[in-house]
Design an enzyme around this catalytic site. Sequence first.
Site, short mmCIF file in Angstrom:
data_model
loop_
_atom_site.label_atom_id
_atom_site.label_comp_id
_atom_site.label_asym_id
_atom_site.label_seq_id
_atom_site.Cartn_x
_atom_site.Cartn_y
_atom_site.Cartn_z
N ARG A 80 0.83 -1.21 0.00
CA ARG A 80 0.00 0.00 0.00
C ARG A 80 0.87 1.26 0.00
O ARG A 80 0.54 2.25 -0.64
CB ARG A 80 -0.96 -0.02 1.19
CG ARG A 80 -2.03 1.04 1.10
CD ARG A 80 -3.12 0.84 2.13
NE ARG A 80 -2.61 0.96 3.49
CZ ARG A 80 -3.31 0.67 4.58
NH1 ARG A 80 -4.57 0.21 4.46
NH2 ARG A 80 -2.81 0.81 5.77
N LYS A 183 -2.74 6.58 1.25
CA LYS A 183 -2.60 7.05 2.63
C LYS A 183 -1.67 8.27 2.69
O LYS A 183 -0.51 8.15 3.06
CB LYS A 183 -2.06 5.90 3.49
CG LYS A 183 -2.68 5.86 4.88
CD LYS A 183 -2.36 4.55 5.59
CE LYS A 183 -2.75 4.58 7.03
NZ LYS A 183 -4.20 4.49 7.28
N GLU A 219 -16.56 6.22 4.08
CA GLU A 219 -15.90 5.58 5.23
C GLU A 219 -15.94 6.50 6.43
O GLU A 219 -16.44 7.61 6.36
CB GLU A 219 -14.48 5.15 4.89
CG GLU A 219 -13.51 6.27 4.57
CD GLU A 219 -12.09 5.77 4.37
OE1 GLU A 219 -11.65 4.89 5.14
OE2 GLU A 219 -11.40 6.27 3.47
C1 LIG Z 1 -5.28 3.71 7.48
C2 LIG Z 1 -6.69 4.01 7.13
C3 LIG Z 1 -7.72 3.06 7.31
C4 LIG Z 1 -7.51 1.73 7.96
O1 LIG Z 1 -6.68 0.88 7.24
P1 LIG Z 1 -6.03 -0.38 7.95
O2 LIG Z 1 -5.13 -0.94 6.91
O3 LIG Z 1 -7.13 -1.30 8.29
O4 LIG Z 1 -5.32 0.10 9.15
C5 LIG Z 1 -8.99 3.41 6.90
N1 LIG Z 1 -9.26 4.63 6.37
C6 LIG Z 1 -8.30 5.56 6.19
C7 LIG Z 1 -8.67 6.86 5.61
C8 LIG Z 1 -6.99 5.27 6.56
O5 LIG Z 1 -6.05 6.21 6.39
#
Ligand SMILES: *Cc1c(COP(=O)(O)O)cnc(C)c1O
Length: 340
Positions: A80, A183, A219
Amino acid sequence: MQEIDWKNLPFGYADTDYNVRCYYRNGSWGKIEVSSSNNINIHMAATCLHYGQEGFEGLKAYTGKDGKVRIFRCEENALRMQKTAERVLMAAPPVELFREMVHKVVQLNARFIPPYGHGATLYIRPLLIGTSPEVGVKPSEEYLLIMFVVPVGPYFKEGFKPVDMMICRDFDRAAPQGTGTVKVGGNYAASLQSLAIAKKAGFSSTIYLDAKEKKYIDECGPANFFGIKNKTYITPQSESILPSITNKSLQQLAEHLGYKVEKRPVPFEELAEFEEVAECGTAAVITPIRKIVDPIANKTFTYGDPETPGPVCTELYNVYTAIQFGETEDIFGWTEVVDV
Ligand SMILES: *Cc1c(COP(=O)(O)O)cnc(C)c1O
């Protein structure tokens, strides 16, 4: 040396002994360096500071029932981070470099890994930043990948207890075809204002709708969303959400436990039909949602008993965390042991 109160750890920053760093210069990654300084020295014109050329990751190390320390799906985080790097034109760290740095930073800070039994973990934060000075808008030539750790308790003080969420219609976190699927810190900057409003109104966090039509659930601020109805795990498909590794894992787990899994657009109205809803992420694990309030549409949705998580969330949570803490066989091969 100060004793750490493992039972009452906050989810917040604290100093540890070491961090690890790797620099990308002249087109290649250097050797992994160990530092005991909490500071980084970068140019004031670095692209990460001015143009948001940065990305991060979050994963955890867990002390198991057998005393072994495990990390969870590290390769997924590495892949990722590569996607994030590609999206904002940064040098992408190789998976093996990423993994080696994760192991190293955990080993070096072994005394900060919470012991088994309190639900506390060692949070690992990899950060990738563009460091070359630029004034014109263009990608950096040099990058720094840095990883630090911090022992943490549960993300929500309430722990595995239902929370209240507010639907945010006034601000978007990310746009379709924007950077919502990677991210980057910029998505978080965009979310701070709505999060502050929600917190002030007494909510734990926000839920975003799709930015284009405001018809579908996207989300929860830093965590994905899922709902349960008719023995089905339902989670949004969208162009502007971050693909959560927790969510991906829970989909596999739900299927294994005999639930159906649907990944598709989730219309706002469907909130009225779910038997259980929750947010999921590395930090939040599974946090059940008790109530969702939409102040603008003037709607409130409530789920189950205010104090107790629903049966499906509870089952998923128990099996999921049992794998992470080595209490049950890791049939999916999600964990790897760190030699500490
Ligand atoms: C990091 C993140 C998540 C959660 O991802 P995981 O891999 O499950 O920790 C969900 N939404 C956003 C916006 C994120 O930055």
